[in-house]
Motif scaffolding. Sequence first.
Motif, PDB file in Angstrom:
ATOM      1  N   ASN A 101       0.841  -1.238  -0.012  1.00 31.72           N
ATOM      2  CA  ASN A 101      -0.141  -0.040  -0.256  1.00 31.72           C
ATOM      3  C   ASN A 101       0.740   1.187   0.026  1.00 31.72           C
ATOM      4  O   ASN A 101       1.177   1.679   1.143  1.00 31.72           O
ATOM      5  N   PRO A 102       1.239   1.867  -1.083  1.00 32.30           N
ATOM      6  CA  PRO A 102       2.317   2.856  -1.311  1.00 32.30           C
ATOM      7  C   PRO A 102       1.546   4.139  -0.690  1.00 32.30           C
ATOM      8  O   PRO A 102       2.396   5.290  -0.489  1.00 32.30           O
ATOM      9  N   GLU A 103       0.290   4.255  -0.419  1.00 32.33           N
ATOM     10  CA  GLU A 103      -0.303   5.362   0.284  1.00 32.33           C
ATOM     11  C   GLU A 103      -0.371   5.240   1.498  1.00 32.33           C
ATOM     12  O   GLU A 103      -0.803   6.296   2.164  1.00 32.33           O
TER      13      GLU A 103
ATOM     14  N   TYR B 205       4.505   2.305   4.067  1.00 36.52           N
ATOM     15  CA  TYR B 205       5.323   2.654   2.915  1.00 36.52           C
ATOM     16  C   TYR B 205       5.939   3.890   3.095  1.00 36.52           C
ATOM     17  O   TYR B 205       7.185   3.778   3.069  1.00 36.52           O
TER      18      TYR B 205
END
Lengths: 390, 574, 256
Positions: free
Chosen positions: C181-183, C187
């Motif tokens: 989950n890059p958001e 991350y």
Amino acid sequence: MYFPLTDPWEPGATLGEHLHSRGVSRRDFLQFCGEMGAILGLSSLLTPKLAKALEQLQRPSVIWLSLQECTGCTESALRTSHPTIGDLVLNLISLDYQENLQAAAGSAAESALQQAMKDHHGEYVLIVTGSVPLAEGGIYTTIGGRTARDILEEAAAGAAAVLAVGACAHFGSVQAAAPNPTRAVGVDQIVKDKPVVNIAGCPPIADTITATVVHYLTFGRLPDLDYDHRPLFAYGARIHDQCSRRANFDAGQFVKAFDDEAARKAWCLYEVGCKGPATFSPCPIFQWNGETSWPIGAGHPCLGCTERMFWDTMTPFYQRMPKVSGFGIESTADTIGAALAVGATAGVAAHAVVTGVNRMRHRKEGASGSGGGGPDGGSASHEEDRHGQD
Amino acid sequence: MARTKVVVDPITRIEGHLRIEVQAENGMIADAWASSTQFRGIEIIMNGRDPRDAWAFTQRICGVCTVVHAIASCRAVEDALDITIPPNATIIRNLVHGMQTVQDHVIHFYHLHALDWVDVVSALKADPDRAGQIARSLSPWPNNSGTYFKAVQEKLQKFVSSGQLGIFTNGYWGHPAYKLPPEVNLIAVAHYLEALDWQRDVIRLHTIFGGKNPHPNFLVGGMASAINLDDTGTINAERLSDIKALIDKALVFVEQVYWPDLLAIAGFYKDWASIGGGVPNYLAVGMFPAAGSDFRDIEHLYFPRGIILDNDLTKVVPYDEQKVREEVMHSWYEYQGAPAEGLHPYEGQTVPNYTGPKPPWTFIQDQEKYTWMKAPRYDGKPMEVGPLARMLVAYASGHEGVKALVGEALGKLQVGPAALFSTLGRTAARAIETVLVARKMEDWYDDLVGRIKNGDVATFNDQKWDPSTWPATARGYGYLDAARGALGHWVEIQNGQISRYQCVVPSTWNCSPRDAEGQKGPYEASLVDNHPLVKPDQPIEILRTIHSFDPCMACGVHVLDAEGDLVTTVKVQG
Amino acid sequence: MNAGPGGGGAEAASRETRDRAALGERPRPAVHGYRWVYLWHWPIRAMHWLAFGSIVVLALTGFYIGRPYFMTGTGNATSYAMGWMRFLHFAAAGVFVATGIVRLYWLFAGNKFERLPALFPLRGRDLGNLWRMVKKYLMIRPERAPHYLGHNPLQQLSYTLVYLVGAFMVVTGFALYGLSNPEGFFYDAFGWVRELLGGAQGVRFWHHVMTWFFVIFFPIHVYLAIRADVTELDGSLSSIVSGGKFVREDLEFEDE
């Protein structure tokens, strides 16, 4: 009176030229711009700027530099399907310099470049493919007798935006893999005074390249970027989390060898080295070549080509883990770890045996000497401890 | 009369970075130098890598002929480890390589080469209906209508009158060397645009088998695209019918557009059948192993192996790779203790020794060393490689398909076989080859389907996949004839790792500099072979001949020795 | 600090009583010639066993995630083997992180055997003792080895190393966890780890490799604990269950 239907705006003419040909004076035009500005709530100070912007409503100039590279990124751009390359070049942008496609060569090409940089200073979009070799003063790539670095610095100075297309422009790609003989670096190592968008991949998907250009032209700004300056619309999610074979991963269904039964069921390629879990790329979603397929879809593990230094960090390509340097390819981390664990166990066992032997010897000595050690059995260390206190 | 020094750098519409310098005298070229101005050192980087990864690294030598280095690399490793790939994998590689060849040749003709012969601006003066008539007389292609050409002309008109010529800026429009009538120019421009769409579509064959293009994926031991008619994610009937449609589409365009256009345009440039021949020796290593046989079986290649010497088409000399040498007398490298005739690739050294002027420079022709290309020689002779070499060797070997099409071309143009040794011959040979390969793909497809029908779905041989099955040391040679000519990869494997990697590639042969005896390389020799240069500031003639070779500079510049000498000798500067 | 057998014993005894009372433990029976010292409060002991359990689960599931050693299903994706493995891994990781937090807190709240200074052999004499402990295990003049109630300098070093590796695993684990989950929080918060270790593959590699640290540590740790118990006959093995051990009244202890 101006009737659009009877007085068509000649294709190619700027708005300024068009209005002039319709008998609209410069003064009237500026007045119009002022009124437009007022409607838009702009300060009157901006009127000349607005006028200039409207007058020059032309196809935006794009300059494409090919530096130290393999031309795969240009080839990829040729495969774009929306917009098509024909549409892009003829209708959307003015591709004023592109060595692989342009008609002119030699000095005629160079002067086209110089002209475009002069005419559109501060406004053109600069696309760069290829890396910049820094070793030995840059002699490993020269064009027209000038080094790649020299050419890039000059072109970047007047660019409104810089797009570093492909792994070479991103970080140097294969020629920057260890030991990087030509000291190749990416564009953002040279251009530091303005934002560089990295359109990562070896090569990037065609539509990712063109969509970034279209984004800039349509919305007047660059797309939002991730930590490595890659556009989020393309590189915002991991392959592993978008993969059509993810269900097989979660189910514990893996290809153990190419073309095995699992491969023929299109199961997960994790065990044959897929780098999808470490790679941010739109491959599973955008897919390649008009949404035909993509690497994992065609049965081959992901190489991780959108990630910085993937030639070193993602290899060996057919193993999940990077190679342990200094050891052979077969000596993976696990074999080393297992060997150490076995070694530790064996060492412990040996130590226990020696300890036992010592204890027995001490016990014998103790039995012949002091005649027994009481309830604690006269442990060896006990004896040792007594010695220690002597 | 004094000679004029002319520099063309960059040579555009090629792969990579090429510089041509000539001396012109009385409208003719008197002397020529070809200089490659890019160096990447990929073979050094190969050292110590997993041999199964090598195809991906070497594939990145070139993104235009994007599959040929990968296949050559897989074959070199398969040769070293004694791996025989399943027949299906051979067919799939043939299909991928075949489509690469066809697509690459078409792109070359329309997008890289055509603007040397076609005056885009002149097309504006064409009568679209007349263009339609001419086109219909040449081929049954459905778009050969006046309405269609009118639409193209309007599009072009709009583009030109915008004043923003983009990629057509500063073209040599109106140059007297352009001979086509406006109508033929218009047809060519229309097909330039159509080919842009066509190439995007047909190359999807690579995506089906290799997942992407450029740089589709390969696999040592076979191909990764498993066949299973009963799964959604494998090669099944849906994928196969897509492949079939793409092959059909490729063939129709080649037969109904490319081939007629080539013949029509060539008809206006017959004088180029006596210009730009150059080196009279031609080398082909052979192309497309027969399905069911192996690439090592050189008796059953679709395009045969051999050498033509001194333009003599009566005799094919067998090729012996032991006779290949590379010299560096005029290249930015140095050999230590090497004989004057150079070194065989197995003994090759690569010690870069840049002696050129400090950039920016003006001329390089006065320099003794002037390029990053080495000078390969076969038995002491320079060799031209590429479609012309292949077609000549096949023609002289009695290849039925080649003889028929060469005959058709010579007949239509009313010239003799000697016309083949020229700039025009080179361009025509490429089209002949394209037609033959496009037709052959239909056979391969039928063969693949037949095998699947008989229950053979194997695409990969895993017996030697595990490095523990490999010998401690192994050495292998992988070859094929790439779109631009003869290609060879040599690999040496020690303890599961690459210990030496070498490539000898087409553009090294063709863009070779002079050798110790002063023999020019093919580019250089062709430019001084009865070669005009009317306006030194508009060197369109040079472009015609150089483009007829289809230069691929990134391929040509490489390092022959992966022992790591380079790393210690390069002086790193800040 | 290093009181004699008499006074020190009384002092220790009173502290022991206090600690026991605080934790509601029953007094221990006296054995002739030995006294019982209370060392490890229950949070430490609970932490030890929870960490042990979670490390076992983490290692087993981790190795499966690293190389799935069994396969499921013959048809389409109907099982959820990897999914469960990852679930167990993340759940056990949660337990492991919790034990870490407890340990961190107890570095400040614990007794002198548990507090932060006890993690590092920093006093001048400790270094000499460290060397003597090493020699003891090499069976060179073992009689000269010093006596400690808590952890001897060699133990301090090795357990501190365990804590550091544990922290490394937590940090790299979260860096990998964040990739999906890059958001998300993880991350961003652990992006520096990826940067430091050369991208996600580097993180994955080190996270995987360091698992072997625990596998290698395990037999050595268990052996030395049993060995100490057998050779010293002081019940040190059970101290990690009961919280205390018997020590001979006639010995001097460096950390008393």
